[in-house]
Design a protein around this motif. Sequence first.
Motif, PDB file in Angstrom:
ATOM      1  N   GLU A   1     -10.589 -20.552 -16.766  1.00 58.27           N
ATOM      2  CA  GLU A   1      -9.908 -21.853 -16.782  1.00 58.27           C
ATOM      3  C   GLU A   1      -9.306 -22.173 -18.155  1.00 58.27           C
ATOM      4  N   SER A   2      -9.170 -21.169 -19.026  1.00 67.52           N
ATOM      5  CA  SER A   2      -8.585 -21.404 -20.341  1.00 67.52           C
ATOM      6  C   SER A   2      -7.076 -21.183 -20.278  1.00 67.52           C
ATOM      7  N   GLU A   3      -6.374 -21.901 -21.152  1.00 68.16           N
ATOM      8  CA  GLU A   3      -4.916 -21.780 -21.211  1.00 68.16           C
ATOM      9  C   GLU A   3      -4.510 -21.031 -22.467  1.00 68.16           C
ATOM     10  N   ILE A   4      -3.424 -20.268 -22.356  1.00 66.92           N
ATOM     11  CA  ILE A   4      -2.843 -19.590 -23.512  1.00 66.92           C
ATOM     12  C   ILE A   4      -1.331 -19.585 -23.332  1.00 66.92           C
ATOM     13  N   THR A   5      -0.626 -19.681 -24.444  1.00 64.79           N
ATOM     14  CA  THR A   5       0.834 -19.671 -24.410  1.00 64.79           C
ATOM     15  C   THR A   5       1.342 -18.489 -25.224  1.00 64.79           C
ATOM     16  N   TYR A   6       2.283 -17.746 -24.643  1.00 66.66           N
ATOM     17  CA  TYR A   6       2.905 -16.612 -25.339  1.00 66.66           C
ATOM     18  C   TYR A   6       4.416 -16.775 -25.311  1.00 66.66           C
ATOM     19  N   ARG A   7       5.040 -16.233 -26.342  1.00 67.37           N
ATOM     20  CA  ARG A   7       6.497 -16.120 -26.346  1.00 67.37           C
ATOM     21  C   ARG A   7       6.816 -14.636 -26.326  1.00 67.37           C
ATOM     22  N   ILE A   8       7.695 -14.218 -25.421  1.00 70.15           N
ATOM     23  CA  ILE A   8       8.040 -12.807 -25.277  1.00 70.15           C
ATOM     24  C   ILE A   8       9.219 -12.498 -26.192  1.00 70.15           C
TER      25      ILE A   8
END
Length: 158
Positions: A100-107
């Motif tokens: 239930e954890s969130e992570i944000t990535y930029r490709i």
Amino acid sequence: MQQIPMTAKGAQMLREELNHLKSVKRPQIIQAIAEAREHGDLKENAEYHAAREQQGFCEGRIQDIEAKLSVAQIIDVTKMANNGKVIFGATVALLNLDTESEITYRIVGDDEADIKNNLISVNSPIARGLIGKSLDDVVQIQTPAGVVEYEIIEVEYL
């Protein structure tokens, strides 16, 4: 020669580094070589040899950047309509369905990748698993710890 995808920001950072190397670093090294030459015998002149070595590194980096920029396919996602699809340059928020954890990535392109800043290479397993998917899709990504299921909760073209 194959084109290399690069974000507009990544290309700008390379251009700035190139400009710094040519207009600041290169003249400093030339000055250091000139000053070291004035000290006489070049055979045992450590400053001279260090400056020449620095010059080699600097010129190598200049050639490397110029080569990368010459084959760069600059992609500016801010100028594209966001249809919720994950593409090169997109910023993607993921929800790990197990934790239930969130992570944000930029490709981004290979040269821009920096995992500490959540910038992942387009060639990384995570990016390859995300490209072409859309908002609200559930994707399975093979990680070193095994398969992880993520839901794509946000796609931004920043």
